[in-house]
Design a protein around this motif. Structure first.
Motif, short mmCIF file in Angstrom:
data_model
loop_
_atom_site.label_atom_id
_atom_site.label_comp_id
_atom_site.label_asym_id
_atom_site.label_seq_id
_atom_site.Cartn_x
_atom_site.Cartn_y
_atom_site.Cartn_z
N SER A 43 -27.00 -25.21 -15.29
CA SER A 43 -25.79 -25.21 -16.12
C SER A 43 -24.71 -24.32 -15.51
O SER A 43 -23.51 -24.56 -15.72
N CYS A 44 -25.09 -23.32 -14.74
CA CYS A 44 -24.12 -22.46 -14.05
C CYS A 44 -24.11 -22.70 -12.54
O CYS A 44 -23.07 -22.58 -11.90
N HIS A 45 -25.28 -22.98 -11.95
CA HIS A 45 -25.40 -23.05 -10.49
C HIS A 45 -25.63 -24.45 -9.95
O HIS A 45 -25.89 -24.62 -8.77
N GLY A 46 -25.55 -25.45 -10.80
CA GLY A 46 -25.76 -26.82 -10.35
C GLY A 46 -24.46 -27.48 -9.91
O GLY A 46 -23.38 -26.90 -10.02
N PRO A 47 -24.57 -28.69 -9.41
CA PRO A 47 -23.36 -29.42 -9.03
C PRO A 47 -22.62 -29.92 -10.26
O PRO A 47 -23.17 -29.99 -11.34
N GLY A 48 -21.37 -30.23 -10.09
CA GLY A 48 -20.61 -30.81 -11.18
C GLY A 48 -19.39 -29.98 -11.53
O GLY A 48 -19.21 -28.86 -11.03
N ILE A 49 -18.61 -30.53 -12.40
CA ILE A 49 -17.36 -29.89 -12.82
C ILE A 49 -17.67 -28.83 -13.85
O ILE A 49 -18.51 -29.00 -14.73
N GLY A 50 -16.96 -27.72 -13.75
CA GLY A 50 -17.15 -26.61 -14.69
C GLY A 50 -16.22 -26.73 -15.88
O GLY A 50 -15.93 -27.83 -16.36
N ASN A 51 -15.72 -25.61 -16.32
CA ASN A 51 -14.78 -25.59 -17.44
C ASN A 51 -13.52 -26.37 -17.07
O ASN A 51 -13.22 -26.53 -15.88
N PRO A 52 -12.78 -26.85 -18.05
CA PRO A 52 -11.57 -27.62 -17.74
C PRO A 52 -10.68 -26.88 -16.73
O PRO A 52 -10.42 -25.70 -16.87
N GLY A 53 -10.28 -27.62 -15.69
CA GLY A 53 -9.42 -27.04 -14.67
C GLY A 53 -10.18 -26.37 -13.53
O GLY A 53 -9.57 -25.89 -12.59
N HIS A 54 -11.50 -26.33 -13.62
CA HIS A 54 -12.31 -25.70 -12.57
C HIS A 54 -13.16 -26.77 -11.89
O HIS A 54 -13.85 -27.52 -12.55
N PRO A 55 -13.13 -26.80 -10.56
CA PRO A 55 -13.87 -27.85 -9.84
C PRO A 55 -15.38 -27.63 -9.79
O PRO A 55 -16.12 -28.55 -9.48
N TRP A 56 -15.83 -26.42 -10.08
CA TRP A 56 -17.26 -26.10 -10.00
C TRP A 56 -17.73 -25.47 -11.30
O TRP A 56 -16.93 -24.96 -12.08
N ARG A 57 -19.02 -25.45 -11.47
CA ARG A 57 -19.60 -24.71 -12.59
C ARG A 57 -19.46 -23.22 -12.30
O ARG A 57 -19.29 -22.81 -11.15
N THR A 58 -19.55 -22.40 -13.31
CA THR A 58 -19.23 -20.98 -13.23
C THR A 58 -19.94 -20.25 -12.09
O THR A 58 -19.31 -19.57 -11.29
N GLY A 59 -21.26 -20.34 -12.02
CA GLY A 59 -22.01 -19.63 -10.99
C GLY A 59 -21.72 -20.17 -9.59
O GLY A 59 -21.62 -19.41 -8.62
N THR A 60 -21.58 -21.48 -9.49
CA THR A 60 -21.26 -22.09 -8.20
C THR A 60 -19.87 -21.67 -7.76
O THR A 60 -19.65 -21.35 -6.58
N GLU A 61 -18.94 -21.63 -8.69
CA GLU A 61 -17.57 -21.21 -8.36
C GLU A 61 -17.54 -19.76 -7.90
O GLU A 61 -16.86 -19.41 -6.93
N ALA A 62 -18.30 -18.90 -8.57
CA ALA A 62 -18.36 -17.49 -8.18
C ALA A 62 -18.91 -17.34 -6.76
O ALA A 62 -18.39 -16.54 -5.96
N LEU A 63 -19.92 -18.13 -6.43
CA LEU A 63 -20.49 -18.05 -5.07
C LEU A 63 -19.55 -18.68 -4.04
O LEU A 63 -19.50 -18.23 -2.89
N GLN A 64 -18.78 -19.68 -4.44
CA GLN A 64 -17.79 -20.28 -3.55
C GLN A 64 -16.74 -19.24 -3.16
O GLN A 64 -16.38 -19.09 -2.00
N VAL A 65 -16.28 -18.48 -4.14
CA VAL A 65 -15.29 -17.43 -3.89
C VAL A 65 -15.91 -16.32 -3.04
O VAL A 65 -15.30 -15.86 -2.07
N LYS A 66 -17.12 -15.92 -3.39
CA LYS A 66 -17.77 -14.82 -2.68
C LYS A 66 -18.01 -15.16 -1.21
O LYS A 66 -17.74 -14.34 -0.32
N TYR A 67 -18.53 -16.33 -0.93
CA TYR A 67 -18.94 -16.67 0.44
C TYR A 67 -17.84 -17.38 1.24
O TYR A 67 -17.99 -17.54 2.45
N ARG A 68 -16.77 -17.81 0.60
CA ARG A 68 -15.63 -18.44 1.29
C ARG A 68 -16.06 -19.52 2.28
O ARG A 68 -15.55 -19.59 3.40
#
Length: 127
Positions: A43-68
């Protein structure tokens, strides 16, 4: 002498059977770990769209930002994870991720989750 040869052959057969059993046990752990990942983590680290306006789920988005882009943001695609790393972050949490207690994810389930998330790690696969 014949008795020694038979004993040696029996030992080799039992080692082979043990390796096959170990391989099956590992496959079962990975399968169980995948189910646990889907239940607890996706629900946080899987594939798919996150909250409205976010391309990733919360945990995946956080790791995307962290690892660039240096590491995959999706945990299931990572090749550097070890069971120990998974256990550390699950038990201790990080950033906004809360830690999971043993009453939420047992040690056996945590080992299976670690087996699933480290299945792509070539160093772990050699062990």
């Amino acid at each position: 002498m014949k008795k020694m040869l038979l004993l040696g052959a029996a030992c080799l057969l039992s080692i082979g059977a043990g390796a096959a059993h170990s391989s099956k046990r590992t496959a079962n752990a990975v399968e169980r770990g995948h189910a646990l990942f889907e239940y607890h983590c996706a629900s946080c680290h899987g594939p798919g769209i996150g909250n409205p306006g976010h391309p990733w789920r919360t945990g995946t988005e956080a790791l995307q930002v962290k690892y660039r882009g240096e590491l995959p943001a999706l945990l299931a695609e990572r090749k550097d994870l070890t069971p120990e790393t998974v256990a550390y972050f699950v038990r201790n949490g990080v950033s906004i991720m809360a830690p999971y207690r043993k009453t939420e994810i047992s040690d056996a389930d945590l080992a299976a989750l670690g087996a699933y998330l480290s299945r792509n790690n070539p160093d772990f696969a050699k062990k």
